[in-house]
Design a protein around this motif. Sequence first.
Motif, PDB file in Angstrom:
ATOM      1  N   PRO A 287       0.830  -1.207   0.000  1.00  0.00           N
ATOM      2  CA  PRO A 287       0.000   0.000   0.000  1.00  0.00           C
ATOM      3  C   PRO A 287       0.863   1.256   0.000  1.00  0.00           C
ATOM      4  N   PRO A 288       0.317   2.384  -0.415  1.00  0.00           N
ATOM      5  CA  PRO A 288       1.092   3.633  -0.409  1.00  0.00           C
ATOM      6  C   PRO A 288       1.393   4.094   1.010  1.00  0.00           C
ATOM      7  N   SER A 289       2.397   4.957   1.113  1.00  0.00           N
ATOM      8  CA  SER A 289       2.781   5.497   2.415  1.00  0.00           C
ATOM      9  C   SER A 289       3.126   6.976   2.240  1.00  0.00           C
ATOM     10  N   ASP A 290       3.686   7.583   3.306  1.00  0.00           N
ATOM     11  CA  ASP A 290       3.947   9.021   3.303  1.00  0.00           C
ATOM     12  C   ASP A 290       5.429   9.339   3.429  1.00  0.00           C
ATOM     13  N   THR A 291       6.280   8.396   3.021  1.00  0.00           N
ATOM     14  CA  THR A 291       7.706   8.538   3.270  1.00  0.00           C
ATOM     15  C   THR A 291       8.525   8.275   2.015  1.00  0.00           C
ATOM     16  N   ALA A 292       9.744   8.827   2.005  1.00  0.00           N
ATOM     17  CA  ALA A 292      10.660   8.632   0.881  1.00  0.00           C
ATOM     18  C   ALA A 292      11.552   7.423   1.068  1.00  0.00           C
ATOM     19  N   ILE A 293      11.374   6.702   2.173  1.00  0.00           N
ATOM     20  CA  ILE A 293      12.169   5.510   2.470  1.00  0.00           C
ATOM     21  C   ILE A 293      11.245   4.292   2.476  1.00  0.00           C
ATOM     22  N   VAL A 294      11.645   3.241   1.799  1.00  0.00           N
ATOM     23  CA  VAL A 294      10.847   2.016   1.742  1.00  0.00           C
ATOM     24  C   VAL A 294      11.700   0.856   2.239  1.00  0.00           C
ATOM     25  N   SER A 295      11.164   0.117   3.191  1.00  0.00           N
ATOM     26  CA  SER A 295      11.841  -1.055   3.742  1.00  0.00           C
ATOM     27  C   SER A 295      11.043  -2.295   3.367  1.00  0.00           C
ATOM     28  N   VAL A 296      11.697  -3.244   2.693  1.00  0.00           N
ATOM     29  CA  VAL A 296      10.991  -4.426   2.202  1.00  0.00           C
ATOM     30  C   VAL A 296      11.821  -5.672   2.460  1.00  0.00           C
ATOM     31  N   ASP A 297      11.123  -6.778   2.615  1.00  0.00           N
ATOM     32  CA  ASP A 297      11.774  -8.082   2.712  1.00  0.00           C
ATOM     33  C   ASP A 297      11.956  -8.588   1.287  1.00  0.00           C
ATOM     34  N   ALA A 298      13.133  -8.381   0.725  1.00  0.00           N
ATOM     35  CA  ALA A 298      13.371  -8.692  -0.688  1.00  0.00           C
ATOM     36  C   ALA A 298      14.809  -9.159  -0.854  1.00  0.00           C
TER      37      ALA A 298
END
Length: 341
Positions: A287-298
């Motif tokens: 889903p969308p968020s409000d931040t310029a940083i994305v943390s993912v399990d990848a």
Amino acid sequence: MDITTAAKLWDATPGWLNTASYGLPPRRAFEELQTVLTDWRHGDTDWKPWDASVGRARTAFARLVGAPAADVSVSSTVSQIMSVVATALPSGGKVVVPEVEFTSNLFPWAVAAEVETVPADRLAEAITRDTAAVAFSLVQSATGYVAPLADIVAAARDHGALVIVDASQACGWLPVDVTGVDALACAAYKWLMAPRGAAFGYLSPSLRERMRPLAANWYGGADEGGSYYGPPLRLAGDARAFDLSPAWFSYVGAAPAIELLNELGVERIRDHDVALANRFRAGLGLPPSDTAIVSVDAPGERLEAAGIRAAVRAGRVRASFHVYTTEDDVDRALDALTSPR
């Protein structure tokens, strides 16, 4: 200038998604620094032109956070700024911090006070009449979580607690206003895109009355450039009293970079950065968020193999998006992570 056009002011190799580790300098900042380094190499100038960059950078940062320049000190690291801010704490004071907080904004409090850790989304409710200060990152470096600053400030004011903010992962992409904040520190080598060695501290006038300038030096003297030798102690009457003697070349690069951010407008930069982050999230089914940083399990090795430079923090891939990031950068990263192998 629109942000897409502005991206041409940088020379980023495609695939840089790691501004949360360090930012890339705009061309004008890099070129100013190269000129100064050449002058230094040959001894062609005095140091005073380099020092003028410190004043430019201080003024530009003050504008960025809505503060008077007289309330901004210069330093080299966040931890040094926070360690001096800690002198304002009462004996036996308690500092509330998030459970997961970068240690530059944790160890200074652990040395100087009793620390209580709580989940980041419970900071405001954890503040009580026994709380001397609440210290937190406005944007969490591992996850990109944006703290509810207004709620925390309101709770702190209700209980007479200091509000101390690490804005290293916020200033430069997130509009920041120091209203209601007692101290705000920012390392400039991330979203402000300066060389490492420049940092800024907003110190409110009321807080400064409680602080001790533990690193007092000639640069914080009342007479700029005239406090070289001998007593008496004569420090500036504003936040300059808490200045460190600056790493000049870092500020030579910082001044034009921060000036450009102000020129472009942080609100527009935020919209650009968050849109790219949400494009990345959508491509991964998030889903969308409000931040310029994305943390993912990848699988981070896939990004590395595709020439995408990101980071791993707290066991997860961390991608971060800034003014020089393009949709093509995002799509290349998504292709690396989602294409069948």
